[in-house]
Design an enzyme around this catalytic site. Sequence first.
Site, PDB file in Angstrom:
ATOM      1  N   LYS A  75      -4.073 -15.340 -27.530  1.00  0.00           N
ATOM      2  CA  LYS A  75      -4.870 -16.498 -27.967  1.00  0.00           C
ATOM      3  C   LYS A  75      -6.353 -16.179 -27.800  1.00  0.00           C
ATOM      4  CE  LYS A  75      -5.247 -21.504 -27.115  1.00  0.00           C
ATOM      5  NZ  LYS A  75      -4.722 -22.632 -26.320  1.00  0.00           N
ATOM      6  N   SER A 150      -2.935 -26.566 -28.755  1.00  0.00           N
ATOM      7  CA  SER A 150      -3.993 -25.800 -29.381  1.00  0.00           C
ATOM      8  C   SER A 150      -3.621 -24.340 -29.649  1.00  0.00           C
ATOM      9  CB  SER A 150      -5.241 -25.831 -28.476  1.00  0.00           C
ATOM     10  OG  SER A 150      -4.960 -25.226 -27.224  1.00  0.00           O
ATOM     11  N   SER A 174      -0.469 -27.441 -24.663  1.00  0.00           N
ATOM     12  CA  SER A 174      -0.904 -26.541 -25.741  1.00  0.00           C
ATOM     13  C   SER A 174      -0.041 -25.304 -25.942  1.00  0.00           C
ATOM     14  CB  SER A 174      -2.355 -26.105 -25.511  1.00  0.00           C
ATOM     15  OG  SER A 174      -3.225 -27.167 -25.814  1.00  0.00           O
TER      16      SER A 174
END
Length: 479
Positions: A75, A150, A174
Site C-alpha cells: 500500500k 482505504s 481499511s
Amino acid sequence: MLWKSSAHELLNLMKRKEVKPAEVLEAFYHRFLETEERVKAYITPLYERAMEEAKLLEDKNPEDYPLYGIPVAIKDNINVEGYPTTCASKILENYISPYDATVVERLKGAGALIVGKTNMDEFAMGSSTEYSAFFPTKNPWDLERVPGGSSGGSAVAVAVCSAPLSLGSDTGGSIRQPASFCGVIGLKPTYGRVSRYGLVAFASSLDQIGPFARRAVDVAMIMEVISGYDPKDSTSAKVEVPRYTEEIKKEPKAVRVGVPKEFFEYQMEKGVKENFDNFLKTLESWGFQIEEVSLPYSKYAIPTYYIIAPSEASSNLARYDGVRFGYRAKAKDINQLYAETRDQGFGPEVKRRILLGTFALSTGYYDAYYLKAMKVRALIRKDFEEAFKKVDILACPTSPTTAFRFGEKTTDPIQMYLSDIFTVSVNLAGLPAISIPIGKSNGLPVGGQLIAKAFDETTLLQIAHLWEQHHKHYEEIPL
C-alpha cells in the site's frame, strides 16, 4: 498457471527447483498487464525492478528465505526506499522515500519481491478508494462498483492475482472492508503486533499494518515475517510470534463463538444477513458453540472513532506545510505558504477530517469532545473484555453491504462512514480481526468478520483455514 497458485504452493515449487523466482514473477507480471488497465490497482508498478531481484535470488538457497521469490504488493502509505510514497495525495506526489518501513525491510530480508505500490484513499481516509487524488480503483467483480477502502488497491491486486500477497493498513476497517468487497482474506493484527515504523501516520493509536491473501496459509506465512517487536516503534509489543504456519494446521480448540446482538440492530443487506446466517450454521455443524453476546457501547463506536481519528490526523498531518517535504505552493509569506500548500495539496475528505479533528482539540471543546471520546473508547474496550470472558471469538458480517456503486456515498459522508460500522470498534479496542469470504450476494462477495482476544491471531487463522477447506472461495477468480 503459476499466477493462480498460492504463495505457499509457489514457495514449495521453488524449493524443489521446479520453477525459478524470475518465472514466478513473469507470470504475475503478465497477469498485471492483463488486468491493470481495467482495475487500476497500482500507483507505482515495480515489476521490472523486482525482476532484477528475482534473478539475484537464483543463486541463493530457498530454505534460508521464508518468502523466497514471492511477489508482494505494498500500500502506498508504507515506505519503500528509493520509490514514491504518495499516500494517493497530491501533497506527496513527488516524495521519494529515503528508507524502508520495518515491514518492507523484513519482507526483503525474507526473500520477497516488492512488485508495486498500490492505490488507496488519500492518507487512508475513506472506505471506497474513490478519494485517491490520482484515480479510483475498480472492483474486479463489477467494474462499476468500488473495491472498498482505504486499502482498495492492495485488495484488488490479490483478488485479480497480480500478486499473491499484499500489505495494507487498517485504522477503522481499511483492510477488512475491502477484503470483504473483493472476496479475499484480510487480517488486521493486534495493535502492536506489527511495527508501524515507516507507515505514514493517519491516527497513530489506531493504525495497524496487515496482509491480504487468497489463502489462510499465505496470511500465516507473511505474518511470521512481518510480526514481532521493533525498537524503532515505541508502540511495538514485546510478545513472542507464534509459528503461524504450524499452528494453522491444528484444529481450533472447542470454540465458543459470540454474536454481538447490537450489530444486528443496524440496517443490513438481505444477502449479507443470509450468507452470515449460513456461515454460523456451518460453524455450529462443526461443533462450535454459537451464543449471543452484548457490546452495549458499540453503538457509540462511529461517533467515538470520528472524534479520535480526525483529532490524531489533524496533529499528524500538520507536518505537511510546504516547508520540509512534499508539495510547496507559491506564496508571498509563510502564512500564505501554509494555507495555499494545504488547500492545493489535500483533497476534500482529508480537509474535512483535519477540520473535524482541529475543532475537537480546540480550547473549550477538548473536554466536551476528545476527552469524552477517550472515555467511551475505554468503555468499548471493556465491553470486549467482558464478552471474551464468555466466548473465545466474536463473529459478525464485515460490512452491512456488498460493494456499492461509484458515487453512491461520496455526497453523504455519514453514509460512507457507516460502511465501517462493524469494524471501527475493533481498532478502538486494539484487537485482532479477520475478514474471510463467506459467500456471494447478487454475484458480489460477502465477508464474515471474526474478532479475537489480543494477540490471538492463531485462532482466527485456524478458523479461516478450516473454512476455506469447506468453502474453497479461492478457486473463483474475477476477470
